[in-house]
Design an enzyme around this catalytic site. Structure first.
Site, PDB file in Angstrom:
ATOM      1  N   ASP A 199       0.863  -1.178   0.000  1.00  0.00           N
ATOM      2  CA  ASP A 199       0.000   0.000   0.000  1.00  0.00           C
ATOM      3  C   ASP A 199       0.902   1.231   0.000  1.00  0.00           C
ATOM      4  O   ASP A 199       2.117   1.095  -0.118  1.00  0.00           O
ATOM      5  CB  ASP A 199      -0.976  -0.019   1.192  1.00  0.00           C
ATOM      6  CG  ASP A 199      -2.301   0.657   0.827  1.00  0.00           C
ATOM      7  OD1 ASP A 199      -2.288   1.886   0.638  1.00  0.00           O
ATOM      8  OD2 ASP A 199      -3.340  -0.027   0.712  1.00  0.00           O
TER       9      ASP A 199
ATOM     10  N   HIS B 161      -3.148   4.041  -3.752  1.00  0.00           N
ATOM     11  CA  HIS B 161      -2.574   3.190  -2.702  1.00  0.00           C
ATOM     12  C   HIS B 161      -1.182   2.697  -3.089  1.00  0.00           C
ATOM     13  O   HIS B 161      -0.851   1.524  -2.903  1.00  0.00           O
ATOM     14  CB  HIS B 161      -3.499   2.017  -2.381  1.00  0.00           C
ATOM     15  CG  HIS B 161      -4.782   2.439  -1.710  1.00  0.00           C
ATOM     16  ND1 HIS B 161      -4.830   2.784  -0.379  1.00  0.00           N
ATOM     17  CD2 HIS B 161      -6.037   2.605  -2.196  1.00  0.00           C
ATOM     18  CE1 HIS B 161      -6.083   3.127  -0.063  1.00  0.00           C
ATOM     19  NE2 HIS B 161      -6.826   3.038  -1.142  1.00  0.00           N
TER      20      HIS B 161
ATOM     21  N   GLU C  34     -10.147   3.934  -5.047  1.00  0.00           N
ATOM     22  CA  GLU C  34      -9.892   5.216  -4.381  1.00  0.00           C
ATOM     23  C   GLU C  34      -8.819   6.083  -5.045  1.00  0.00           C
ATOM     24  O   GLU C  34      -7.965   6.658  -4.368  1.00  0.00           O
ATOM     25  CB  GLU C  34      -9.540   4.976  -2.897  1.00  0.00           C
ATOM     26  CG  GLU C  34     -10.671   4.317  -2.133  1.00  0.00           C
ATOM     27  CD  GLU C  34     -10.426   4.220  -0.623  1.00  0.00           C
ATOM     28  OE1 GLU C  34     -11.365   4.544   0.116  1.00  0.00           O
ATOM     29  OE2 GLU C  34      -9.327   3.830  -0.199  1.00  0.00           O
TER      30      GLU C  34
END
Ligand SMILES: *[C@@H]1O[C@H](CO)[C@@H](O)[C@H](O)[C@H]1NC(C)=O
Ligand SMILES: *[C@@H]1O[C@H](CO)[C@@H](O)[C@H](O)[C@H]1NC(C)=O
Ligand SMILES: *[C@@H]1O[C@H](CO)[C@@H](O)[C@H](O)[C@H]1NC(C)=O
Ligand SMILES: *[C@@H]1O[C@H](CO)[C@@H](O)[C@H](O)[C@H]1NC(C)=O
Length: 587
Positions: free
Chosen positions: A245, A299, A370
């Site tokens: 991440d 991420h 995201e």
């Protein structure tokens, strides 16, 4: 003076405890599917322990997850001679190691209870395993069905497991060992099973997963193995490994040593190639396939800083940029740079590494969640690339779509075939109105993390013929309840995420997700377990009955997990576990 007094006190407590341990020796009898505590030692219908009573009395003879096919049984107990357990492998060659490793795993459970000194009559146990295939490869289409038959005849107990695959055999062994109960009765220690059982069993869903996240906090190989043990015991079959991440990149990549050099928390927080090999074999032996995820283009940050110095330009942008709220959803920021063509050759190297070090299960997870537009929109290099196009959301979604197309091409070049199913999370580009523009339904599987109320999205995606994996965020996000306004979902809520609401062959299954911000080796067990086992029954059996109906069987499964060395959380006071039917409507 004080010392002496407290010494006396503890002696008194010791005596009291000794008395209590006698007073408190209950017996159990079976009434209407419950094992009721009974203080009368002379009652002929008594069982000496709750476990033994439950083996006979409980629904599905306490097997977890509940079998889905035909089940027949006799309620008589027979005792096993632990020194005479014989295992016969009746299949094609090449399965010995797999079976031997599993037998060793299961026999630990029995050895713990040694020495046995049963004064009742005991009988030899013969286990006959008959797989049709010796294929050691586990994928979405592995046939996991099995039948198990236990017969007591001619002074021998024979347990026969038949299955197409060795993974079906493994599930059968799991069930068999749930039906073999070590117990203590006064002075004797015995092992018992039922004199007759027939079970035919197979899962409702092919994809039954647990997500672990090692990007936020590192998890040791031992911790991951412990979770694999818990998964095997619950017949979950996919470890979705969110490896990296923006916080860290712990995966050693031989071709790209800079990824861990820049991205790992330290040299100790790296999964070496040999650790990966070890984990993959361990998982395979437990009937679990690992689905690796390298999240992109969002991420991703730490681990990607070295491009400029290496003459490749910025591979990622906004890395660790502050104030983080302006450039990402969670610190530290970082997003891959879709406009840098060198990024795609680095991705190809990364994917080639995946090809060489992970088995090709026909599935890979690219994350894809995201993307935070203000990061790209504040990066001059990216704005220049978009030359004159309006800086609208649509322009940025198109850029994201371009990244996804090029990343997929890099993947296909690395693998030299174009049929791997790529999993991505639901996001702006998976909205039903636009998804067809960006992602083909032949290549992409969509993992939905929308709340239960957003059933429409799932229905729409299915209508558009996407395959779907369900991770209902307000039921199956195991990190919730510890941050923000999120709620904790107890095992009953997890259990009652009723998959049958979405009855459709496009649904491959589901996953419970343990996001890693607030867990590491010290506390992860009790966040995941036994709740993941509740999801496991939902995915294997998808029962119409409630958690209430399953609860004593679930308590037994929790104990099995604890016996495996997993720090599974307590579900209710032990008194309620031991006193079936007495704590209705409480916890
Ligand atoms: C799985 O294997 C069993 C046992 O060999 C067989 O009966 C069944 O048809 C197989 N299922 C599929 C989907 O191939
Ligand atoms: C059986 O073993 C247990 C300890 O493991 C012991 O307490 C008990 O006395 C033994 N019983 C007999 C009958 O030998
Ligand atoms: C690793 O990063 C450094 C910059 O810190 C760069 O000079 C070097 O070329 C990179 N190594 C590889 C193998 O890309
Ligand atoms: C990108 O930034 C510009 C201002 O620099 C703004 O006008 C535009 O609305 C932003 N685009 C998006 C999609 O946020």
């Amino acid at each position: 003076m004080e010392c002496e007094a407290s010494l006396k006190n503890s002696a008194a407590i010791l005596i009291l405890l000794t008395i209590f341990s006698h007073v408190n020796s209950w017996y159990f009898k079976c009434e209407n599917g419950f094992c009721i505590r009974n203080a009368d030692p002379n009652d002929k219908s008594n069982y000496p322990t709750l476990e033994l009573c439950s083996l006979v009395c409980s629904s599905f003879h306490n097997v977890w997850p509940q079998p889905t096919g035909k089940m027949a049984s006799l309620k008589n107990i027979v005792r096993i001679n632990p020194n005479k357990i014989e295992i016969k492998l009746n299949g094609p060659p090449g399965t010995d190691h797999f079976i031997a490793d599993n037998i060793l795993h299961f026999s630990k459970k029995l050895k713990k209870e040694e020495p046995y000194n049963c004064t009742e009559k005991v009988y030899p146990l013969k286990i006959i395993l008959t797989p049709k295939s010796n294929n050691p490869h586990l994928d979405l289409n592995t046939n996991e069905s099995y039948t198990l038959e236990i017969i007591y005849e001619d002074d021998t107990i024979t347990a026969s497991i038949n299955a197409y695959s060795i993974f079906g055999i493994r599930h059968g062994l799991e069930t068999l060992f749930q039906l073999i109960i070590p117990y203590e009765d006064g002075n004797q220690k015995c092992i018992a099973t039922l004199s007759y059982v027939y079970i035919s069993d197979k899962p409702v869903y092919k994809h039954r997963g647990l997500l672990l996240d090692t990007g936020r906090n590192f998890l040791s190989v031992d911790t991951i193995k412990r979770h694999l043990d818990g998964m095997a015991a619950s017949k979950l079959n996919v470890l979705h490994w969110h490896i990296t991440d923006s916080q860290s990149f712990p995966l050693e990549v031989g071709r790209l040593p800079n990824m861990t050099k820049y991205g790992a928390y330290s040299e100790k927080h790296i999964y070496s190639e040999s650790a990966i090999k070890d984990l993959l074999q361990y998982a395979n032996r437990r009937g679990v396939r690992i689905l690796p995820e390298i999240d992109a283009p969002s991420h991703a940050g730490n681990g990607w800083q070295w491009g400029e110095e290496a003459g490749l330009g910025n591979l990622a942008v906004c890395i660790n940029r502050q104030p983080w709220r302006s450039f990402c959803i969670q610190p530290p920021c970082g997003q891959l740079n879709p406009t840098n063509q060198n990024l795609y050759s680095v991705l190809k190297d990364l994917y080639s590494h995946m090809r060489d070090h992970f088995p090709d299960t026909g599935m890979f997870h690219m994350g894809g969640d995201e993307v935070f537009i203000p990061c790209w929109n504040s990066t001059q290099e990216i704005i220049d690339y978009l030359r004159g196009k309006p800086l609208t959301t649509e322009t940025f979604l198109d850029l994201w779509g371009e990244f996804q197309r090029k990343a997929l091409a890099a993947y296909d070049r690395a693998f030299e075939h174009e049929d791997t199913s790529i999993v991505v999370w639901t996001s702006h580009i998976t909205q039903p109105e636009v998804i067809r523009k960006y992602l083909s339904n032949e290549r992409y599987i969509i993992q939905t993390w929308v709340p239960e109320s957003n059933i429409n999205l799932i229905t729409e995606l299915l209508k558009l013929e996407y395959r779907v994996i369900i991770s209902t965020k307000d039921k199956w996000y195991l990190d919730h309840g510890f941050w923000g306004s999120t709620l904790y979902y107890n095992w009953k809520t997890v259990y009652e995420n009723k998959m049958y609401k979405y009855n459709h062959e496009g649904i491959l299954g589901g996953e419970v997700c343990m996001w890693g911000e607030l867990v590491d080796d010290n506390n992860i067990d009790s966040r995941v377990w036994p709740r993941a086992a509740a999801a496991a029954e939902r995915l294997w059996s998808n029962p119409r009955s409630t958690a209430e109906f399953a609860q004593y069987r679930f308590f037994a499964q929790r104990k099995r997990l604890v016996d495996l060395g997993i720090h599974a959380e307590a579900l209710t006071p032990k008194w309620c576990v031991d006193s079936q039917g007495e704590c209705k409507t409480y916890l």
